[in-house]
Scaffold this motif. Structure first.
Motif, PDB file in Angstrom:
ATOM      1  N   PRO A  34     -50.755 -24.020 -15.454  1.00 54.88           N
ATOM      2  CA  PRO A  34     -50.295 -23.771 -16.966  1.00 54.88           C
ATOM      3  C   PRO A  34     -49.654 -22.212 -17.052  1.00 54.88           C
ATOM      4  CG  PRO A  34     -52.664 -24.279 -16.530  1.00 54.88           C
ATOM      5  CD  PRO A  34     -52.185 -24.115 -14.934  1.00 54.88           C
ATOM      6  N   ILE A  35     -48.654 -22.520 -17.938  1.00 51.71           N
ATOM      7  CA  ILE A  35     -47.870 -21.200 -18.267  1.00 51.71           C
ATOM      8  C   ILE A  35     -47.796 -20.917 -19.695  1.00 51.71           C
ATOM      9  CG2 ILE A  35     -45.479 -20.428 -18.811  1.00 51.71           C
ATOM     10  CD1 ILE A  35     -44.414 -22.205 -16.489  1.00 51.71           C
ATOM     11  N   PHE A  36     -48.280 -19.706 -20.058  1.00 49.24           N
ATOM     12  CA  PHE A  36     -48.514 -19.279 -21.439  1.00 49.24           C
ATOM     13  C   PHE A  36     -47.742 -17.731 -21.462  1.00 49.24           C
ATOM     14  CE2 PHE A  36     -52.310 -18.292 -18.693  1.00 49.24           C
ATOM     15  CZ  PHE A  36     -52.404 -17.224 -18.972  1.00 49.24           C
ATOM     16  N   SER A  37     -47.949 -17.387 -22.966  1.00 51.49           N
ATOM     17  CA  SER A  37     -47.436 -16.140 -23.006  1.00 51.49           C
ATOM     18  C   SER A  37     -48.279 -15.091 -22.888  1.00 51.49           C
ATOM     19  CB  SER A  37     -46.588 -16.155 -24.589  1.00 51.49           C
ATOM     20  OG  SER A  37     -45.464 -16.728 -24.423  1.00 51.49           O
ATOM     21  N   THR A  38     -47.949 -13.881 -22.722  1.00 57.29           N
ATOM     22  CA  THR A  38     -49.216 -13.003 -22.971  1.00 57.29           C
ATOM     23  C   THR A  38     -48.685 -11.773 -23.781  1.00 57.29           C
ATOM     24  OG1 THR A  38     -49.446 -13.225 -20.471  1.00 57.29           O
ATOM     25  CG2 THR A  38     -50.512 -11.126 -21.400  1.00 57.29           C
ATOM     26  N   ALA A  39     -49.711 -11.211 -24.632  1.00 54.87           N
ATOM     27  CA  ALA A  39     -49.481 -10.078 -25.657  1.00 54.87           C
ATOM     28  C   ALA A  39     -50.319  -9.161 -25.872  1.00 54.87           C
ATOM     29  CB  ALA A  39     -49.046 -11.081 -27.092  1.00 54.87           C
ATOM     30  N   ILE A  40     -50.184  -8.162 -26.319  1.00 59.01           N
ATOM     31  CA  ILE A  40     -51.145  -6.967 -26.569  1.00 59.01           C
ATOM     32  C   ILE A  40     -51.288  -7.123 -28.024  1.00 59.01           C
ATOM     33  CG2 ILE A  40     -50.661  -5.776 -24.695  1.00 59.01           C
ATOM     34  CD1 ILE A  40     -49.779  -4.335 -28.248  1.00 59.01           C
ATOM     35  N   SER A  41     -52.698  -6.735 -28.418  1.00 61.80           N
ATOM     36  CA  SER A  41     -52.885  -6.417 -29.878  1.00 61.80           C
ATOM     37  C   SER A  41     -53.827  -5.152 -30.041  1.00 61.80           C
ATOM     38  CB  SER A  41     -54.018  -7.746 -30.275  1.00 61.80           C
ATOM     39  OG  SER A  41     -54.747  -7.128 -31.610  1.00 61.80           O
ATOM     40  N   THR A  42     -53.442  -4.402 -30.965  1.00 59.75           N
ATOM     41  CA  THR A  42     -54.143  -2.954 -30.703  1.00 59.75           C
ATOM     42  C   THR A  42     -54.567  -2.559 -32.176  1.00 59.75           C
ATOM     43  OG1 THR A  42     -54.210  -0.637 -30.112  1.00 59.75           O
ATOM     44  CG2 THR A  42     -52.021  -1.645 -30.884  1.00 59.75           C
ATOM     45  N   ALA A  43     -55.932  -1.937 -32.201  1.00 58.54           N
ATOM     46  CA  ALA A  43     -56.232  -1.320 -33.430  1.00 58.54           C
ATOM     47  C   ALA A  43     -55.876   0.087 -33.175  1.00 58.54           C
ATOM     48  CB  ALA A  43     -57.986  -1.381 -33.324  1.00 58.54           C
ATOM     49  N   TYR A  97     -59.005  -0.530 -22.980  1.00 57.54           N
ATOM     50  CA  TYR A  97     -59.058  -1.976 -23.084  1.00 57.54           C
ATOM     51  C   TYR A  97     -60.289  -2.383 -23.771  1.00 57.54           C
ATOM     52  CZ  TYR A  97     -58.880  -6.702 -21.437  1.00 57.54           C
ATOM     53  OH  TYR A  97     -58.885  -8.191 -21.309  1.00 57.54           O
ATOM     54  N   MET A  98     -60.272  -3.428 -24.561  1.00 58.96           N
ATOM     55  CA  MET A  98     -61.279  -4.010 -25.038  1.00 58.96           C
ATOM     56  C   MET A  98     -61.667  -5.515 -24.277  1.00 58.96           C
ATOM     57  SD  MET A  98     -62.565  -1.765 -27.153  1.00 58.96           S
ATOM     58  CE  MET A  98     -63.520  -3.088 -28.319  1.00 58.96           C
ATOM     59  N   ARG A  99     -60.857  -6.258 -24.595  1.00 58.13           N
ATOM     60  CA  ARG A  99     -61.143  -7.589 -24.275  1.00 58.13           C
ATOM     61  C   ARG A  99     -59.856  -8.631 -24.336  1.00 58.13           C
ATOM     62  NH1 ARG A  99     -64.809 -10.322 -29.137  1.00 58.13           N
ATOM     63  NH2 ARG A  99     -64.503 -12.217 -27.747  1.00 58.13           N
ATOM     64  N   SER A 100     -59.960 -10.144 -23.789  1.00 57.39           N
ATOM     65  CA  SER A 100     -58.785 -10.782 -24.142  1.00 57.39           C
ATOM     66  C   SER A 100     -59.400 -12.066 -24.791  1.00 57.39           C
ATOM     67  CB  SER A 100     -58.315 -11.074 -22.784  1.00 57.39           C
ATOM     68  OG  SER A 100     -59.263 -11.859 -21.771  1.00 57.39           O
ATOM     69  N   LEU A 101     -58.630 -12.673 -25.590  1.00 59.29           N
ATOM     70  CA  LEU A 101     -58.846 -14.113 -25.989  1.00 59.29           C
ATOM     71  C   LEU A 101     -57.653 -14.954 -26.118  1.00 59.29           C
ATOM     72  CD1 LEU A 101     -60.947 -13.240 -29.240  1.00 59.29           C
ATOM     73  CD2 LEU A 101     -61.864 -14.298 -27.106  1.00 59.29           C
ATOM     74  N   TYR A 102     -57.806 -16.144 -25.810  1.00 60.10           N
ATOM     75  CA  TYR A 102     -56.589 -17.064 -26.125  1.00 60.10           C
ATOM     76  C   TYR A 102     -56.269 -17.441 -27.471  1.00 60.10           C
ATOM     77  CZ  TYR A 102     -53.776 -21.229 -25.335  1.00 60.10           C
ATOM     78  OH  TYR A 102     -52.818 -22.392 -25.229  1.00 60.10           O
ATOM     79  N   PHE A 103     -54.988 -17.711 -27.801  1.00 61.40           N
ATOM     80  CA  PHE A 103     -54.523 -17.869 -29.176  1.00 61.40           C
ATOM     81  C   PHE A 103     -53.845 -19.128 -29.078  1.00 61.40           C
ATOM     82  CE2 PHE A 103     -51.886 -17.138 -33.126  1.00 61.40           C
ATOM     83  CZ  PHE A 103     -52.817 -17.193 -33.779  1.00 61.40           C
ATOM     84  N   THR A 108     -50.842 -18.119 -26.523  1.00 58.32           N
ATOM     85  CA  THR A 108     -50.591 -16.806 -25.973  1.00 58.32           C
ATOM     86  C   THR A 108     -52.281 -16.247 -25.606  1.00 58.32           C
ATOM     87  OG1 THR A 108     -48.833 -16.443 -27.465  1.00 58.32           O
ATOM     88  CG2 THR A 108     -50.081 -14.351 -26.827  1.00 58.32           C
ATOM     89  N   LEU A 109     -52.223 -15.535 -24.433  1.00 55.59           N
ATOM     90  CA  LEU A 109     -53.126 -14.888 -24.207  1.00 55.59           C
ATOM     91  C   LEU A 109     -53.268 -13.414 -24.745  1.00 55.59           C
ATOM     92  CD1 LEU A 109     -55.999 -14.259 -22.487  1.00 55.59           C
ATOM     93  CD2 LEU A 109     -54.645 -13.646 -20.576  1.00 55.59           C
ATOM     94  N   MET A 110     -54.083 -13.102 -25.477  1.00 56.47           N
ATOM     95  CA  MET A 110     -53.930 -11.600 -26.405  1.00 56.47           C
ATOM     96  C   MET A 110     -55.019 -10.689 -25.504  1.00 56.47           C
ATOM     97  SD  MET A 110     -51.826 -12.235 -28.929  1.00 56.47           S
ATOM     98  CE  MET A 110     -52.372 -10.610 -29.876  1.00 56.47           C
ATOM     99  N   LEU A 111     -54.268  -9.650 -25.275  1.00 54.53           N
ATOM    100  CA  LEU A 111     -55.161  -8.341 -24.583  1.00 54.53           C
ATOM    101  C   LEU A 111     -55.258  -7.342 -25.591  1.00 54.53           C
ATOM    102  CD1 LEU A 111     -52.853  -8.298 -21.154  1.00 54.53           C
ATOM    103  CD2 LEU A 111     -55.027  -9.604 -21.749  1.00 54.53           C
ATOM    104  N   ASN A 112     -56.555  -7.385 -26.063  1.00 57.55           N
ATOM    105  CA  ASN A 112     -56.761  -6.253 -27.001  1.00 57.55           C
ATOM    106  C   ASN A 112     -57.226  -4.834 -26.637  1.00 57.55           C
ATOM    107  OD1 ASN A 112     -59.669  -5.455 -29.301  1.00 57.55           O
ATOM    108  ND2 ASN A 112     -57.197  -5.895 -29.983  1.00 57.55           N
ATOM    109  N   PHE A 113     -56.671  -3.729 -27.377  1.00 57.63           N
ATOM    110  CA  PHE A 113     -56.749  -2.481 -27.074  1.00 57.63           C
ATOM    111  C   PHE A 113     -57.179  -1.573 -28.113  1.00 57.63           C
ATOM    112  CE2 PHE A 113     -53.954  -3.773 -23.750  1.00 57.63           C
ATOM    113  CZ  PHE A 113     -54.277  -2.983 -22.366  1.00 57.63           C
TER     114      PHE A 113
END
Length: 177
Positions: A34-43, A97-103, A108-113
């Motif tokens: 499977p192919i998906f996008s990867t993105a970051i999310s940050t507070a 780095y906090m955690r990841s969740l799939y959106f 998209t796999l979101m990598l949260n910071f």
């Protein structure tokens, strides 16, 4: 994924050692994972870790966390630094780095910071951001878009901040990680 991304042939399910049933292209003789996008999310936090920056984008009224896609050849930490600089003109001086969740809506796999900004100056915002505002932790929890991935990440971050469990890593001199 129903078709091979290289040749367009219909994929079939085939047993892959240790992976179970995986899409397979008979023409290319290759498994197609499977192919998906990867993105970051940050507070984005201020240096005192007492305020969180929330943004509004694309003429939408909801407040969200700052986010952006990881470019080819880029690691998530570099994306974090680049996206904050591009969108709100601030430098990240520390992060965790906090955690990841799939959106699912955008695959998209979101990598949260957590990212700590060098200042609270909002004068360098890009056209990508309609509005940005600093909120206290409690104000941010109330203002964030409800039932969103951003809210899930934000509430976990606030819980960690309130418990004194945040351990941000300083960014190396020159902005690299």
């Amino acid at each position: 994924m129903k078709y091979c991304l290289e040749c367009g042939t219909a994929l079939v399910m085939k047993e892959s050692d240790g992976e179970g049933q995986v899409p397979y292209c008979n023409a290319c003789e290759m498994f197609r994972f499977p192919i998906f996008s990867t993105a970051i999310s940050t507070a984005v936090l201020n240096r005192d870790l007492t305020k969180i920056l929330l943004i509004q984008q694309y003429n939408r009224p909801d407040y969200i966390l700052l986010a952006g896609y990881v470019n080819k050849g880029e690691d998530a930490e570099t994306t974090l630094i680049r996206e904050v600089k591009e969108e709100v003109g601030m430098d990240i001086v520390a992060y965790e780095y906090m955690r990841s969740l799939y959106f699912a809506p955008s695959n998209t796999l979101m990598l949260n910071f957590i990212g700590v900004a060098d200042s609270e100056d909002l004068s360098q915002m890009s056209a990508e951001v309609d509005h940005a505002e600093w909120f206290t932790l409690q104000e941010a929890a109330s203002a964030i878009k409800k039932n969103s991935l951003a809210e899930t990440f934000l509430l976990a971050i606030i819980e960690k901040l309130n418990a004194g469990q945040v351990q941000v890593n300083p960014v190396a001199v020159g902005g690299s990680v």
